[in-house]
Motif scaffolding. Structure first.
Motif, PDB file in Angstrom:
ATOM      1  N   LYS A   1      60.267 -17.254  26.053  1.00  0.00           N
ATOM      2  CA  LYS A   1      59.287 -18.210  25.529  1.00  0.00           C
ATOM      3  C   LYS A   1      58.061 -18.347  26.423  1.00  0.00           C
ATOM      4  CE  LYS A   1      62.358 -20.908  22.654  1.00  0.00           C
ATOM      5  NZ  LYS A   1      62.815 -22.218  22.245  1.00  0.00           N
ATOM      6  N   ASP A   2      58.255 -18.317  27.730  1.00  0.00           N
ATOM      7  CA  ASP A   2      57.106 -18.420  28.638  1.00  0.00           C
ATOM      8  C   ASP A   2      56.193 -17.203  28.495  1.00  0.00           C
ATOM      9  OD1 ASP A   2      57.961 -20.882  29.647  1.00  0.00           O
ATOM     10  OD2 ASP A   2      59.095 -19.942  31.290  1.00  0.00           O
TER      11      ASP A   2
ATOM     12  N   HIS B   1      54.281 -17.407  25.242  1.00  0.00           N
ATOM     13  CA  HIS B   1      53.155 -18.345  25.390  1.00  0.00           C
ATOM     14  C   HIS B   1      52.003 -17.684  26.145  1.00  0.00           C
ATOM     15  CE1 HIS B   1      50.950 -22.055  25.951  1.00  0.00           C
ATOM     16  NE2 HIS B   1      50.883 -21.768  27.234  1.00  0.00           N
ATOM     17  N   LYS B   2      52.318 -16.993  27.226  1.00  0.00           N
ATOM     18  CA  LYS B   2      51.290 -16.301  28.016  1.00  0.00           C
ATOM     19  C   LYS B   2      50.548 -15.263  27.161  1.00  0.00           C
ATOM     20  CE  LYS B   2      50.688 -13.110  31.840  1.00  0.00           C
ATOM     21  NZ  LYS B   2      51.306 -12.196  32.777  1.00  0.00           N
TER      22      LYS B   2
ATOM     23  N   SER C   1      50.208 -15.282  23.904  1.00  0.00           N
ATOM     24  CA  SER C   1      49.388 -16.007  22.931  1.00  0.00           C
ATOM     25  C   SER C   1      48.073 -16.445  23.580  1.00  0.00           C
ATOM     26  CB  SER C   1      50.145 -17.225  22.394  1.00  0.00           C
ATOM     27  OG  SER C   1      49.299 -18.022  21.595  1.00  0.00           O
ATOM     28  N   GLU C   2      48.153 -16.986  24.777  1.00  0.00           N
ATOM     29  CA  GLU C   2      46.940 -17.436  25.475  1.00  0.00           C
ATOM     30  C   GLU C   2      46.023 -16.258  25.800  1.00  0.00           C
ATOM     31  OE1 GLU C   2      45.947 -20.720  26.019  1.00  0.00           O
ATOM     32  OE2 GLU C   2      47.596 -20.967  24.590  1.00  0.00           O
TER      33      GLU C   2
ATOM     34  N   ASN D   1      49.104 -21.624  18.745  1.00  0.00           N
ATOM     35  CA  ASN D   1      49.912 -20.502  19.193  1.00  0.00           C
ATOM     36  C   ASN D   1      49.685 -19.331  18.248  1.00  0.00           C
ATOM     37  OD1 ASN D   1      52.034 -18.665  19.631  1.00  0.00           O
ATOM     38  ND2 ASN D   1      53.463 -20.284  20.194  1.00  0.00           N
TER      39      ASN D   1
END
Length: 191
Positions: free
Chosen positions: A54-55, A58-59, A61-62, A95
């Motif tokens: 998940k981390d 997220h990275k 996506s950013e 996201n």
């Protein structure tokens, strides 16, 4: 299992997912289906990265958001879709992966002359196979500019000489996805 024509006509890009996990066996099934896509010269130029962390999702996506904003910025006044997507990208907390539990990046061997087409057909096989099992999917083309950074691909474990072609998310739909309007294609018959 559904009829293939029904699967083709009812598959949608899913942008809302529930918390249910897509099993490793199901992901492996989707990759197996990808392997049966046609390829130019039978080169089968693909490799697959499966990301569940998940981390890291997220990275990515950013990174995707940061890479897409400068591409869409010049189009914001001439394209409503570009303008709307820019708002999405600039909104804190959005996201690009829509909360999907798994991202599969189809990588293609740069030495294959038909790599983009081959990997696109593999992606379509995966998305249709997913839909046949009730799994939602979406091709996240907005991540591709971030993957132009070979350092990022290397960090993810991509083999040397490969590029990202098709970033696909998979998960169980968290809502109903409406049928988008379909335009009539231009067709010219030459007889």
């Amino acid at each position: 299992m559904k009829d293939i024509i029904e699967i083709i006509k009812t598959r949608r890009c899913v942008r809302e997912y529930n918390e249910d996990v897509v099993s490793d066996e199901d992901v492996q099934f989707l990759i197996e289906c990808a392997r049966y896509a046609p390829t130019g010269f039978n080169m089968q130029p693909w490799s697959f990265l499966v990301i569940r962390n998940k981390d890291l999702l997220h990275k990515l996506s950013e990174s995707g958001k940061k890479s897409m904003i400068p591409i869409l910025e010049p189009m914001k006044n001439s394209s409503r879709k570009a303008s709307d997507f820019l708002v999405f990208l600039k909104t804190k907390g959005t996201n690009m992966l829509y909360g999907a539990p798994v991202l599969v990046i189809i990588l293609g061997n740069k030495n294959s002359p038909t790599v983009d087409f081959d990997c696109a057909m593999a992606a379509q096989n995966m998305m249709l196979a997913a839909h046949s099992k009730g799994i939602g999917s979406c091709w996240i083309g907005g991540l591709l500019p971030a993957f132009m950074d070979e350092k990022l691909l290397k960090e993810l474990g991509a083999p040397d000489g490969y590029k990202a072609v098709a970033p696909l998310i998979f998960g169980y739909p968290g809502g109903r996805t409406e049928m988008p309007e379909k335009n009539e294609p231009g067709v010219k018959w030459l007889r």
